[in-house]
Motif scaffolding. Structure first.
Motif, PDB file in Angstrom:
ATOM      1  N   UNK A 145     -46.205   0.775 -46.267  1.00 42.00           N
ATOM      2  CA  UNK A 145     -47.440   0.952 -47.019  1.00 42.00           C
ATOM      3  C   UNK A 145     -47.314   2.171 -47.922  1.00 42.00           C
ATOM      4  N   UNK A 146     -47.636   1.989 -49.204  1.00 34.31           N
ATOM      5  CA  UNK A 146     -47.685   3.095 -50.153  1.00 34.31           C
ATOM      6  C   UNK A 146     -49.091   3.197 -50.720  1.00 34.31           C
ATOM      7  N   UNK A 147     -49.682   4.388 -50.657  1.00 39.03           N
ATOM      8  CA  UNK A 147     -51.065   4.551 -51.118  1.00 39.03           C
ATOM      9  C   UNK A 147     -51.247   5.985 -51.604  1.00 39.03           C
ATOM     10  N   UNK A 148     -52.336   6.211 -52.343  1.00 34.74           N
ATOM     11  CA  UNK A 148     -52.612   7.531 -52.906  1.00 34.74           C
ATOM     12  C   UNK A 148     -53.720   8.217 -52.100  1.00 34.74           C
ATOM     13  N   UNK A 149     -53.382   9.339 -51.496  1.00 29.00           N
ATOM     14  CA  UNK A 149     -54.352  10.079 -50.671  1.00 29.00           C
ATOM     15  C   UNK A 149     -55.122  11.069 -51.544  1.00 29.00           C
ATOM     16  N   UNK A 150     -55.844  10.500 -52.507  1.00 34.80           N
ATOM     17  CA  UNK A 150     -56.615  11.312 -53.445  1.00 34.80           C
ATOM     18  C   UNK A 150     -57.775  10.453 -53.949  1.00 34.80           C
ATOM     19  N   UNK A 151     -58.971  11.035 -54.095  1.00 31.56           N
ATOM     20  CA  UNK A 151     -60.112  10.242 -54.575  1.00 31.56           C
ATOM     21  C   UNK A 151     -59.842   9.680 -55.975  1.00 31.56           C
ATOM     22  N   UNK A 171     -40.586   5.126 -38.116  1.00 30.98           N
ATOM     23  CA  UNK A 171     -39.972   5.875 -39.205  1.00 30.98           C
ATOM     24  C   UNK A 171     -39.855   4.996 -40.445  1.00 30.98           C
ATOM     25  N   UNK A 172     -40.107   5.589 -41.593  1.00 30.86           N
ATOM     26  CA  UNK A 172     -39.905   4.902 -42.863  1.00 30.86           C
ATOM     27  C   UNK A 172     -38.421   4.548 -42.971  1.00 30.86           C
ATOM     28  N   UNK A 173     -38.062   3.325 -43.342  1.00 28.04           N
ATOM     29  CA  UNK A 173     -36.646   2.972 -43.464  1.00 28.04           C
ATOM     30  C   UNK A 173     -35.888   3.966 -44.348  1.00 28.04           C
ATOM     31  N   UNK A 174     -34.757   4.426 -43.828  1.00 28.86           N
ATOM     32  CA  UNK A 174     -33.926   5.377 -44.543  1.00 28.86           C
ATOM     33  C   UNK A 174     -34.335   6.822 -44.370  1.00 28.86           C
ATOM     34  N   UNK A 175     -35.465   7.065 -43.709  1.00 30.87           N
ATOM     35  CA  UNK A 175     -35.964   8.420 -43.492  1.00 30.87           C
ATOM     36  C   UNK A 175     -36.224   8.609 -41.999  1.00 30.87           C
ATOM     37  N   UNK A 179     -44.609   9.237 -41.982  1.00 33.91           N
ATOM     38  CA  UNK A 179     -45.465   9.423 -43.153  1.00 33.91           C
ATOM     39  C   UNK A 179     -44.870  10.506 -44.042  1.00 33.91           C
ATOM     40  N   UNK A 180     -44.908  10.261 -45.349  1.00 38.05           N
ATOM     41  CA  UNK A 180     -44.322  11.214 -46.290  1.00 38.05           C
ATOM     42  C   UNK A 180     -45.107  11.191 -47.591  1.00 38.05           C
ATOM     43  N   UNK A 181     -45.525  12.353 -48.058  1.00 33.17           N
ATOM     44  CA  UNK A 181     -46.087  12.460 -49.399  1.00 33.17           C
ATOM     45  C   UNK A 181     -44.910  12.553 -50.364  1.00 33.17           C
ATOM     46  N   UNK A 187     -50.545  12.573 -54.751  1.00 32.60           N
ATOM     47  CA  UNK A 187     -50.568  12.416 -53.295  1.00 32.60           C
ATOM     48  C   UNK A 187     -50.156  10.999 -52.877  1.00 32.60           C
ATOM     49  N   UNK A 188     -49.106  10.496 -53.541  1.00 34.46           N
ATOM     50  CA  UNK A 188     -48.616   9.162 -53.173  1.00 34.46           C
ATOM     51  C   UNK A 188     -47.856   9.270 -51.863  1.00 34.46           C
ATOM     52  N   UNK A 189     -48.322   8.505 -50.898  1.00 34.34           N
ATOM     53  CA  UNK A 189     -47.834   8.605 -49.531  1.00 34.34           C
ATOM     54  C   UNK A 189     -47.199   7.288 -49.100  1.00 34.34           C
ATOM     55  N   UNK A 190     -46.052   7.375 -48.430  1.00 30.87           N
ATOM     56  CA  UNK A 190     -45.455   6.206 -47.789  1.00 30.87           C
ATOM     57  C   UNK A 190     -45.652   6.337 -46.286  1.00 30.87           C
ATOM     58  N   UNK A 191     -45.986   5.213 -45.647  1.00 31.20           N
ATOM     59  CA  UNK A 191     -46.104   5.148 -44.201  1.00 31.20           C
ATOM     60  C   UNK A 191     -45.493   3.839 -43.730  1.00 31.20           C
ATOM     61  N   UNK A 192     -44.925   3.855 -42.535  1.00 34.53           N
ATOM     62  CA  UNK A 192     -44.310   2.639 -41.994  1.00 34.53           C
ATOM     63  C   UNK A 192     -44.892   2.329 -40.624  1.00 34.53           C
TER      64      UNK A 192
END
Length: 200
Positions: A145-151, A171-175, A179-181, A187-192
């Protein structure tokens, strides 16, 4: 044929020519580079010959199916003209109707980047969309999931989506983190997440 579809198909053809010449045109932002150079290749290795769903299509995602050369790839977008940038197997539908288009437990991975808060906005629709995703994931299948943590794009953050309680963080694949900003500016965040394996 709608003019916008004609234009998108023409754009896809031109970009395809550039791609074959080794002149890939895409976004150069750090979050997109991380996705393309690290996360998607790692996910492809994990999925192998499985079935991958890519949610959301745009000119800069046109070659994302190619990141999964061994996999069966399906794309989904609610906008019919975005099919020009989709895979050969493409579904024109809203994400909250996913379960009506794919069988239960038929997906090994779902990549949903830039959809939550960017068109998938209403709390009820969001929960239905991710409940459908969970239903379509096989046991052990994963969601990136990729999303922006900003209004205003974080009105319904992932931890408020009840349907995601059926998955566990991974863990995010390859990391090595869940969760990672990936881009501070927006504030684009990836979560797995991963669906639990079936109990015997």
């Amino acid at each position: 044929m709608p003019a916008r579809l004609q234009a998108y198909r023409a754009m896809a053809r031109v970009l395809g020519v550039f791609d074959t010449l080794g002149w890939r045109v895409g976004y150069r932002y750090g979050d997109r580079q991380l996705l393309e150079k690290v996360i998607l290749p790692a996910l492809a290795r994990e999925v192998g010959v499985g079935h991958v769903l890519l949610v959301g299509c745009a000119w800069y995602t046109r070659d994302y199916p190619d990141f999964f050369p061994a996999s069966r790839v399906t794309t989904l977008d609610v906008d019919p003209v975005k099919s020009a940038f989709g895979a050969e197997r493409h579904i024109v539908a809203d994400m909250n109707a996913l379960a009506a288009h794919l069988p239960p437990e038929s997906l090994d991975a779902v990549v949903c980047n830039g959809v939550l808060g960017w068109g998938l906005d209403a709390p009820g629709d969001i929960d239905t969309a991710f409940a459908s995703t969970v239903a379509c994931l096989r046991p052990g299948g994963q969601l990136l999931l990729g999303w922006n943590d900003i209004p205003p794009y974080n009105t319904v953050p992932p931890d408020a989506v009840t349907a995601l309680d059926a998955l566990y963080p991974r863990a995010i694949p390859g990391l090595d983190q869940h969760s990672l900003i990936a881009l501070e500016r927006n504030q684009h965040c990836y979560q797995a997440f991963q669906k639990p394996e079936s109990r015997s």
